[in-house]
Design an enzyme around this catalytic site. Structure first.
Site, short mmCIF file in Angstrom:
data_model
loop_
_atom_site.label_atom_id
_atom_site.label_comp_id
_atom_site.label_asym_id
_atom_site.label_seq_id
_atom_site.Cartn_x
_atom_site.Cartn_y
_atom_site.Cartn_z
N PHE A 423 0.81 -1.23 0.00
CA PHE A 423 0.00 0.00 0.00
C PHE A 423 0.84 1.28 0.00
O PHE A 423 0.48 2.27 0.63
CB PHE A 423 -0.96 0.00 1.20
CG PHE A 423 -1.50 -1.36 1.51
CD1 PHE A 423 -2.49 -1.91 0.72
CD2 PHE A 423 -1.00 -2.11 2.56
CE1 PHE A 423 -2.96 -3.18 0.96
CE2 PHE A 423 -1.47 -3.37 2.81
CZ PHE A 423 -2.46 -3.92 2.01
N CYS A 424 1.96 1.24 -0.70
CA CYS A 424 2.86 2.40 -0.76
C CYS A 424 3.27 2.87 0.64
O CYS A 424 3.35 4.06 0.91
CB CYS A 424 2.21 3.56 -1.53
SG CYS A 424 1.92 3.21 -3.26
N ASN A 425 3.50 1.90 1.52
CA ASN A 425 3.93 2.22 2.88
C ASN A 425 4.85 1.11 3.37
O ASN A 425 4.47 0.28 4.19
CB ASN A 425 2.72 2.36 3.81
CG ASN A 425 3.08 2.96 5.17
OD1 ASN A 425 4.20 2.80 5.64
ND2 ASN A 425 2.12 3.64 5.78
#
Length: 889
Positions: A423-425
């Site tokens: 999740f782009c994290n």
């Protein structure tokens, strides 16, 4: 099925009300109107769909779009940099929207300025480039850029800008900041004005955890320091995820910079964000580039430039997306009208997430093992500490993680839309999943990149599953998701058919918004959650008899190429159950139109891309995007037949007159277009309006048939760790990965046994062997001695043709589609997954190792297959004299 769904609905509501009688009632819905009516009126496109990716992008309402469209058709909006009447209207409307945004966040133009950007990422980049950094030097320790490790990629990416300016970047773990607060760690020197910047999210886009807004003032005042260094701290609050479902009061929590993204709030427009800058900080920002509309005056021949006075005018280079800005006005109006405001959305979405969390976290296998592992920093006790997001991985009854890719594929069978990965994290992903930095590097070396489907490496997860609720989410959505988890985990041996997403959910007697105001979250015990299995065994999904496919009346093809007279299903049944011997081709199929029905042959020419005309055509939608059975299951009902003598393809479908398409394009009339297959660009040509109209009539929506251009070469990529033979480059048609797909009848028979012995209640056979073989859409079916022995092969030879075995085919949900009816059933995917260590692999990809087409080559049913094991040992003892007898040249 409806009865079972209703029963589950009653059980889910029962545990919801029994959780804690002393707990205060939770808010659900938006006042006297029915939430179900709102969904039907404003989000009719969600019928049959459970959308649980609101943290990725929420959905726009029907009235929002209608209101905006009406505005555009009734008014003339010109470029705001011009001075005419229409341009003045645009300028004034945009300024009104700025005021509306400030009011939405409980502040005014006296305190904050709104800079429109191309999303929150662009806003973050703007801050990184314009912040008054002081580089390290002999006389200064320099500025510090600090960010919470639980931050979006776009925040972490700011460090590359600061590194180029010789400014130190320091990641700060959440637990370190909590401990610093407990120690009251501060480094306050009023005389030191060295500027530092700390960035943190109001809400984690990974877990939904909400970090204290009080940190803003504590850090700015020096009472709390991310790192021990003297200077003046500024705070950037990444509010993009938070403000999608919660109000933000900037009159109380006065962050210096607040990036936001509007599609997270309204669903439309996309590609538009804003940076809210506190006016006391705005004069400090530095800007190098200047674009149209930002200059009060400048000279083209000299270094003379005077910027516009306001911060918004200085930083909005060029013409802003003014029509998108105007759309925001309608977004604010509609959201207020439908929900009564963001406070109501906050309460409503928290009710749903708390309810789902309590149910999900309490699910257990019969041995007491948990069904899921939830990654969270909160106990979901209040919306102050937790947003409407649940991040988790599904476990088996031994505690092993089931890869997120498989969960995603299963969810799609229930028409549940969720999100998987990191999740782009990456920071939060590492922290919650226990992934070290060294493991990240090793995963990359193993081929894993962000956004792919490599969900497990050496048994360790590379990501997880996330569900998130939005303002139009309902209890039906939550229950449909829970039902999906129960069906696929706790009743995996019961032979449950796929539910038609919300069709059953809407019939489950879930209370309306008016009747659910007292819903409270509850612990879900596995016995109270179990739907009745006996209520589902009568579903017609299991009793569809195969439909015969009638052959087209085509003339006998040339070159002694023959097509069997039996239907694919009849032939498959006869050959697969006939035990013709070990390692012999029993069936040959090609699929002229990608994702459409098979064309079965007994002998067929080989081309440089595989079987001649295999996947040479594909159906695309009105945007030129390839359609597959995952989006349009009825593609399997389109039956192509190739007549090599007449050089035509005859296409049939029930209720339609047969239509002919030439095998080759007319170079003078062909309309060349480009499309994509598995991220590869391909040159194609449109096969004409006649077939387009035929397909559009059948599917009820605009469609086109396109064919790969004969002069276009699509080179195969290196995959599965295999190297292409020196001096050769394999070429592909419109296939996904390889020129051929091979399956073994022994493997099919073992899967058939798994499926039909899994019914503990002694129900009738669910699947036939012929049905299973057609679902896997192979080109070559062989008779084998042992199930899955083909997975140990490195090469095979069929006569003079040699093939490299590239690796297994990782199956998607298409195997759940009955190729003769188009109906779906998740049991095959689920059982294959359970029986094969949670990896849904079936069949092997093949590629030519060398091919001499100076004279025609053919593959034939009855040809013997020689295999070479991965250890380069001959797999069979067939005499060498037989090696070429089954290939005609």
């Amino acid at each position: 099925m409806a009865g079972a769904a209703a029963e589950l609905g009653r059980e889910l509501r029962a545990f919801a009300r029994s959780w804690d009688p002393s707990a205060p009632p939770l808010a659900y819905g938006y006042g006297p109107g029915s939430l179900r009516e709102l969904r039907a009126r404003e989000f009719g496109r969600l019928a049959g769909t459970v959308y649980l990716d609101h943290a990725g992008a929420t959905l726009f309402s029907q009235s929002q779009l209608e209101s905006f469209t009406s505005d555009l058709t009734e008014n003339i909006y010109g470029n705001p940099h011009s001075q005419n009447i229409s341009s003045k209207l645009t300028h004034d409307t945009v300024e009104q929207v700025r005021y509306r945004i400030l009011a939405y966040f409980h502040t005014t133009a006296e305190d904050y300025s709104v800079i429109f950007t191309a999303g929150s990422t662009a806003a973050l980049k703007l801050v990184a480039e314009a912040f008054p950094w002081v580089p390290q030097g002999p006389e200064s320790s320099g500025s510090q850029f600090c960010y919470l490790t639980d931050s979006h990629t776009s925040v972490v990416g700011m460090r590359n800008v600061t590194m180029a300016m010789n400014v130190m970047s320091t990641p700060v773990r959440p637990e370190d900041l909590w401990s610093a607060k407990e120690r009251r760690a501060s480094a306050n020197d009023p005389d030191c004005k060295l500027p530092h910047l700390f960035c943190y999210p109001a809400q984690s886009n990974f877990s939904g955890a909400r970090y204290p807004l009080s940190w803003i003032e504590e850090i700015k005042s020096g009472w709390l320091c991310p790192v021990s260094t003297l200077g003046k701290w500024f705070v950037l609050l990444d509010a993009a995820s938070y403000v999608s479902t919660s109000p933000l009061d900037l009159s109380v929590h006065q962050a210096d910079f607040v990036p936001i993204s509007f599609y997270k709030i309204f669903g439309f427009p996309t590609g538009l964000g804003a940076l809210l800058v506190h006016n006391r900080v705005a004069p400090l920002l530095r800007k190098t580039y200047f674009g149209g509309g930002t200059a009060s005056a400048y000279l083209a021949g000299e270094d003379f430039y005077i910027p516009r006075p306001s911060v918004a005018q200085r930083f909005e280079d060029g013409t802003i997306s003014f029509l998108d800005v105007i759309a925001l006005k309608h977004g604010f109006d509609t959201l207020e009208h439908l929900t009564g405001g963001m406070e109501n959305i906050k309460q409503h979405t928290f009710t749903l997430v708390q309810y789902t969390y309590e149910a999900l976290s309490s699910l257990q296998y019969p041995n007491g093992a948990p069904v899921v592992r939830i990654y969270s920093d909160s106990d979901f006790s209040s919306p102050e500490v937790q947003g409407p997001v649940i991040n988790f991985n599904v476990l088996d009854d031994k505690g092993n993680i089931i890869g997120y890719s498989q969960v995603d594929k299963m969810a799609s069978l229930y028409n549940i839309h969720l999100r998987t990965g990191c999740f782009c994290n990456t920071g939060a992903c590492q922290r919650h999943l226990g992934i070290s930095s060294e493991m990240v590097r090793k995963h990359f070396q193993a081929g894993h990149v962000c956004g792919d489907n490599m969900d497990l490496i050496d048994g360790h997860p590379t990501g997880s599953v996330r569900i998130s609720f939005g303002y139009m989410s309902t209890l039906d959505d939550a229950q449909a998701f829970l039902r999906f988890i129960i069906d696929t985990c706790l009743h995996s041996s019961g032979g449950w058919p796929i539910s038609q997403a919300c069709a059953d959910t809407r019939d489950s007697e879930a209370p309306s918004a008016e009747g659910q105001a007292d819903v409270a979250p509850a612990v879900v015990h596995r016995h109270s959650l179990s739907p009745r299995e006996d209520a589902l065994t009568g579903s017609r999904v299991w009793n569809n008899s195969p439909t015969a496919v009638n052959a087209a009346p085509v003339a006998p093809p040339v070159c002694d190429v023959t097509r069997i007279q039996q239907t694919p299903s009849e032939k498959a049944a006869g050959v697969l159950e006939g035990a013709l011997g070990a390692h012999v081709i029993t069936n040959l199929y090609l699929y002229p139109i990608k994702s459409c029905a098979a064309f079965e042959v007994t002998r067929w020419p080989v081309g440089n891309q595989g079987l001649l005309y295999d996947r040479s055509w594909m159906v695309v939608n009105h945007n030129g995007v390839c359609l597959s059975q995952k989006q349009e299951p009825r593609l399997c009902l389109i039956q192509p037949f190739i007549d090599l003598q007449q050089r035509i393809m005859v296409i049939k479908a029930k209720g339609m007159e047969p239509i002919e398409v030439p095998l080759e394009e007319n170079s003078e009339r062909a309309q060349i277009c480009q499309s994509k297959v598995c991220a590869d660009r391909v040159n194609t040509y449109d096969c004409g309006e006649k077939i387009s109209s035929w397909l559009s009539t059948f599917f009820g929506r605009p469609c086109h048939l396109i064919k790969q251009s004969s002069d276009f070469q699509r080179n195969a990529k290196k995959k599965h760790g295999k190297d292409q033979p020196s001096g050769t480059t394999a070429t592909l048609s419109l296939v996904n990965e390889a020129q051929y797909l091979l399956i073994n009848t022994s493997s099919i028979l073992e899967l058939h046994q798994w499926l039909n012995t899994s019914d503990e209640n002694g129900k009738e056979e669910l699947f036939s062997v012929k049905d299973l073989s057609l679902r896997f859409r192979a080109n070559i079916i062989i008779s084998g001695k042992r199930a899955f022995e083909e997975e140990k092969w490195d090469e095979i030879s069929i006569g003079s043709l040699r093939f490299q075995v590239l690796g297994p085919c990782h199956r998607c949900q298409m195997i759940c589609i009955d190729q003769q009816t188009g109906q779906r059933n998740q049991h095959i995917f689920q059982k294959l997954s359970e029986s094969r260590e949670r990896k849904v692999n079936f069949g092997m990809y093949l590629m030519h190792t060398s091919l001499d087409l100076s004279s025609p080559c053919f593959l034939s049913v009855g040809s013997q297959v020689l295999s070479v094991l991965k250890e380069n040992v001959e797999g069979h003892d067939l005499p060498a004299s037989e090696k070429h007898q089954d290939v005609t040249s």
